[in-house]
Design a protein around this motif. Sequence first.
Motif, PDB file in Angstrom:
ATOM      1  N   TRP A 157     -56.629  36.720  20.766  1.00 35.76           N
ATOM      2  CA  TRP A 157     -57.334  35.865  21.530  1.00 35.76           C
ATOM      3  C   TRP A 157     -56.492  35.267  22.766  1.00 35.76           C
ATOM      4  O   TRP A 157     -57.349  35.223  23.877  1.00 35.76           O
ATOM      5  N   ALA A 158     -55.071  35.081  22.619  1.00 32.07           N
ATOM      6  CA  ALA A 158     -54.465  34.909  23.810  1.00 32.07           C
ATOM      7  C   ALA A 158     -54.478  35.908  24.840  1.00 32.07           C
ATOM      8  O   ALA A 158     -54.596  35.582  25.966  1.00 32.07           O
ATOM      9  N   LEU A 159     -54.437  37.076  24.447  1.00 33.57           N
ATOM     10  CA  LEU A 159     -54.460  38.349  25.527  1.00 33.57           C
ATOM     11  C   LEU A 159     -56.006  38.210  26.312  1.00 33.57           C
ATOM     12  O   LEU A 159     -56.146  38.466  27.294  1.00 33.57           O
ATOM     13  N   LEU A 160     -56.983  38.137  25.309  1.00 30.07           N
ATOM     14  CA  LEU A 160     -58.252  38.048  25.754  1.00 30.07           C
ATOM     15  C   LEU A 160     -58.630  36.879  26.910  1.00 30.07           C
ATOM     16  O   LEU A 160     -59.112  36.809  27.993  1.00 30.07           O
ATOM     17  N   ASP A 161     -57.777  35.872  26.406  1.00 29.25           N
ATOM     18  CA  ASP A 161     -58.045  34.515  27.336  1.00 29.25           C
ATOM     19  C   ASP A 161     -57.280  34.777  28.713  1.00 29.25           C
ATOM     20  O   ASP A 161     -57.735  34.048  29.563  1.00 29.25           O
ATOM     21  N   ARG A 162     -56.165  35.343  28.613  1.00 30.09           N
ATOM     22  CA  ARG A 162     -55.489  35.891  29.985  1.00 30.09           C
ATOM     23  C   ARG A 162     -56.199  36.870  30.705  1.00 30.09           C
ATOM     24  O   ARG A 162     -55.860  37.102  31.921  1.00 30.09           O
ATOM     25  N   GLY A 163     -57.260  37.540  30.060  1.00 34.67           N
ATOM     26  CA  GLY A 163     -57.955  38.355  30.826  1.00 34.67           C
ATOM     27  C   GLY A 163     -57.660  40.112  30.417  1.00 34.67           C
ATOM     28  O   GLY A 163     -58.023  40.906  30.956  1.00 34.67           O
ATOM     29  N   ILE A 164     -56.603  40.146  29.515  1.00 35.20           N
ATOM     30  CA  ILE A 164     -56.343  41.601  29.142  1.00 35.20           C
ATOM     31  C   ILE A 164     -57.362  42.087  28.366  1.00 35.20           C
ATOM     32  O   ILE A 164     -57.595  41.372  27.136  1.00 35.20           O
ATOM     33  N   ARG A 165     -57.798  42.990  28.666  1.00 33.52           N
ATOM     34  CA  ARG A 165     -58.950  43.783  27.912  1.00 33.52           C
ATOM     35  C   ARG A 165     -58.677  45.052  26.836  1.00 33.52           C
ATOM     36  O   ARG A 165     -59.218  45.456  26.014  1.00 33.52           O
ATOM     37  N   CYS A 166     -57.355  45.632  27.458  1.00 32.31           N
ATOM     38  CA  CYS A 166     -56.952  46.680  26.815  1.00 32.31           C
ATOM     39  C   CYS A 166     -55.211  46.697  26.717  1.00 32.31           C
ATOM     40  O   CYS A 166     -54.818  46.353  28.032  1.00 32.31           O
ATOM     41  N   VAL A 167     -55.001  47.192  25.744  1.00 31.20           N
ATOM     42  CA  VAL A 167     -53.537  47.320  25.603  1.00 31.20           C
ATOM     43  C   VAL A 167     -53.133  48.900  25.004  1.00 31.20           C
ATOM     44  O   VAL A 167     -53.775  49.293  24.290  1.00 31.20           O
ATOM     45  N   ILE A 168     -52.205  49.255  25.978  1.00 34.40           N
ATOM     46  CA  ILE A 168     -51.676  50.959  25.603  1.00 34.40           C
ATOM     47  C   ILE A 168     -50.331  50.840  25.209  1.00 34.40           C
ATOM     48  O   ILE A 168     -49.639  50.102  25.720  1.00 34.40           O
ATOM     49  N   SER A 169     -50.227  51.524  24.214  1.00 32.69           N
ATOM     50  CA  SER A 169     -48.878  51.719  23.542  1.00 32.69           C
ATOM     51  C   SER A 169     -49.052  53.038  22.655  1.00 32.69           C
ATOM     52  O   SER A 169     -50.105  53.717  22.555  1.00 32.69           O
ATOM     53  N   THR A 170     -47.841  53.336  22.110  1.00 27.64           N
ATOM     54  CA  THR A 170     -47.556  54.389  21.205  1.00 27.64           C
ATOM     55  C   THR A 170     -47.870  54.356  20.001  1.00 27.64           C
ATOM     56  O   THR A 170     -48.383  55.119  19.179  1.00 27.64           O
ATOM     57  N   SER A 171     -47.900  52.901  19.602  1.00 29.60           N
ATOM     58  CA  SER A 171     -48.313  52.448  18.251  1.00 29.60           C
ATOM     59  C   SER A 171     -48.311  51.197  18.212  1.00 29.60           C
ATOM     60  O   SER A 171     -48.021  50.398  18.986  1.00 29.60           O
ATOM     61  N   PHE A 172     -49.303  50.519  17.164  1.00 27.92           N
ATOM     62  CA  PHE A 172     -49.627  49.255  16.892  1.00 27.92           C
ATOM     63  C   PHE A 172     -49.372  48.923  15.497  1.00 27.92           C
ATOM     64  O   PHE A 172     -49.524  49.554  14.576  1.00 27.92           O
ATOM     65  N   ALA A 173     -49.252  47.604  15.298  1.00 32.33           N
ATOM     66  CA  ALA A 173     -49.042  47.078  13.793  1.00 32.33           C
ATOM     67  C   ALA A 173     -50.475  47.134  13.317  1.00 32.33           C
ATOM     68  O   ALA A 173     -51.468  46.609  14.173  1.00 32.33           O
ATOM     69  N   ASP A 174     -50.875  47.326  12.220  1.00 34.78           N
ATOM     70  CA  ASP A 174     -52.157  47.654  11.585  1.00 34.78           C
ATOM     71  C   ASP A 174     -52.954  46.405  11.756  1.00 34.78           C
ATOM     72  O   ASP A 174     -54.127  46.651  12.296  1.00 34.78           O
TER      73      ASP A 174
END
Length: 201
Positions: A88-105
């Motif tokens: 929610w916080a990422l989206l509210d800041r305008g971040i629509r995409c996060v790119i990484s090698t791995s994410f917590a499930d």
Amino acid sequence: MQAFTTLTAVAAPLRMNNVDTDMIIPKDYLKTIKRTGLGRGLFAEVSRKADGTPDPNFPLNQPAYQKAEILVAGDNFGCGSSREHAPWALLDRGIRCVISTSFADIFYQNCFKNGVLPVKVTPEELERLMNHADRGANATLTVDLPNQTIDGPDGDPIHFDIDAGLKHCLVNGLDEIALTLQKGVAVEQHERHLAEARPWV
């Protein structure tokens, strides 16, 4: 939920591994169940100095990344406690995409439920994208979800894998409730059948 198809936007580099959900949105901001207004708390504890003023060294505080909609982050992004406030916080800041090698499930799944696309790439591909993002306002990437590609300034697209069901939901802007409502007629038929078969229930 807002659909995600193709996004061309500035990418901000976050060269930090093991960014947990408490770092993304500190616990002090979890007193609301509203999805708006949380952008002000995004990375609050790592993006500010001891006196509370913005740290100019933190990427999202820099003028070049004020309009960033893509975040290129280190390994194991979104680890820690399972708080939906993080996407929610990422989206509210305008971040629509996060790119990484791995994410917590849990974080990974929560992103899809809220219109944020998490993309997994190899360490070599991540370094390429980090280098692109380091270019500041010229760090424009194009993330094409239908074709599962990321295009950068070097003209050499990166392909990424994604679960077909999660892709379908995000391309069509379907959260779990909207996905269930698509089966509304079948649900109603099933409920009528149960009422006739077991009227005492």
